[in-house]
Write a protein that holds these residues in place. Structure first.
Motif, short mmCIF file in Angstrom:
data_model
loop_
_atom_site.label_atom_id
_atom_site.label_comp_id
_atom_site.label_asym_id
_atom_site.label_seq_id
_atom_site.Cartn_x
_atom_site.Cartn_y
_atom_site.Cartn_z
N ALA A 175 0.82 -1.21 0.00
CA ALA A 175 0.00 0.00 0.00
C ALA A 175 0.86 1.26 0.00
CB ALA A 175 -0.93 -0.01 1.21
N ILE A 176 1.89 1.27 0.85
CA ILE A 176 2.68 2.48 1.04
C ILE A 176 3.70 2.68 -0.08
CG2 ILE A 176 4.41 3.56 2.55
CD1 ILE A 176 2.87 2.38 4.92
N THR A 177 4.21 1.60 -0.63
CA THR A 177 5.33 1.73 -1.59
C THR A 177 4.89 1.69 -3.05
OG1 THR A 177 5.77 -0.67 -1.55
CG2 THR A 177 6.95 0.71 0.05
N GLY A 178 3.61 1.85 -3.32
CA GLY A 178 3.23 1.93 -4.72
C GLY A 178 1.78 1.70 -5.07
N LEU A 179 1.05 0.98 -4.22
CA LEU A 179 -0.33 0.67 -4.56
C LEU A 179 -1.24 1.89 -4.46
CD1 LEU A 179 -2.47 -1.46 -5.27
CD2 LEU A 179 -2.74 -1.89 -2.82
N LEU A 180 -1.11 2.65 -3.37
CA LEU A 180 -1.99 3.80 -3.16
C LEU A 180 -1.47 5.03 -3.88
CD1 LEU A 180 -2.78 3.45 0.66
CD2 LEU A 180 -4.09 2.56 -1.29
N GLU A 181 -2.39 5.86 -4.32
CA GLU A 181 -2.01 7.09 -5.01
C GLU A 181 -1.32 8.06 -4.08
OE1 GLU A 181 -4.15 10.63 -7.68
OE2 GLU A 181 -5.29 8.87 -7.02
#
Length: 246
Positions: A74-80
């Motif tokens: 989530a933190i390293t690329g999934l979330l905008e």
């Protein structure tokens, strides 16, 4: 404010849904959680297989990996956008004492803190909990406190909440981790073809559980708030070990 939620009970868990609903009044909520129960996954990362993330029917993102995978992804690329805080829970069951070494809930919060964000792990201390609203309100209270008075960069909170109505809580206590007796023996059985199999035995009973511990706070009706640190170094032993090293 943006808050990332995860857990180890899976994206359909009641505790996760209740937490998301309670915090939605205060922040923009993103939920990235395992696609199934991954309790006791600890801090494991999946390195030998790709991870798949899909939007679930409840709107949460489900990942075919561990709680640590979920927060890391989530933190390293999934979330905008990166979150301002990571909260893991509400766990279905306690994470007291030695439990933090195995807990996927604590691991999810640890990964958030490791990647640079304030983090809370919150658990409801019953095998089949009922009072998720109580733990959700505790999470809201602690979230607001951390915003006003940030914790050090290497510190996260492990929070355990008695499974009782909010009105019956006696308050909050800052605690240290207690300790259990060693785990019960493995349970030996046989599979359908007569081959030996083993089930990991239940955790040991309380050993170090006196006043000041997380066990004692829960037993007496208080919310247990235990600060944990990422740095596991035992500094006071460094000179002793240096003296006997060849």
């Amino acid at each position: 404010m943006r808050i990332l939620l995860s857990n180890d009970d899976g994206y359909l868990a009641e505790g996760l849904l209740t937490l998301a609903q309670a915090l939605a009044d205060y922040a923009e909520i993103s939920v990235v959680a395992p696609d199934k129960n991954r309790s006791a996954a600890s801090n494991s990362l999946t390195l030998d297989l790709p991870l798949r993330a899909q939007r679930g029917e409840n709107g949460f993102i489900r990942v075919d990996g561990t709680p640590t995978d979920c927060v890391h992804l989530a933190i390293t690329g999934l979330l905008e956008h990166e979150p301002d805080m990571v909260i893991a829970g509400i766990n279905h069951g306690a994470n007291l004492g030695d439990d933090v070494l195995y807990s996927g809930t604590v691991a999810a919060a640890t990964e958030g803190r490791f990647l640079g964000f304030p983090a809370i792990a919150i658990s409801l201390t019953a095998a089949y909990p009922k009072h998720f609203a109580t733990a959700a309100q505790v999470a809201v209270t602690l979230m607001r406190q951390i915003i006003n008075k940030p914790l050090p960069q290497d510190t996260l909170l492990n929070v355990n909440v008695p499974d009782i109505p909010l009105a019956d809580l006696k308050g909050y206590q800052v605690t240290r981790l207690g300790q259990r007796h060693k785990a019960e023996p493995v349970i030996k059985a046989q599979d359908q073809r007569g081959r030996e199999i083993y089930w990991v035995g239940p955790p040991g009973s309380e050993q170090d559980a006196g006043a000041g511990t997380d066990f004692y706070a829960i037993k007496t009706g208080y919310v247990s708030v235990t600060p944990l640190q990422l740095d596991l170094s035992r500094y006071e032993q460094m000179e002793t070990i240096k003296a006997w090293l060849p």
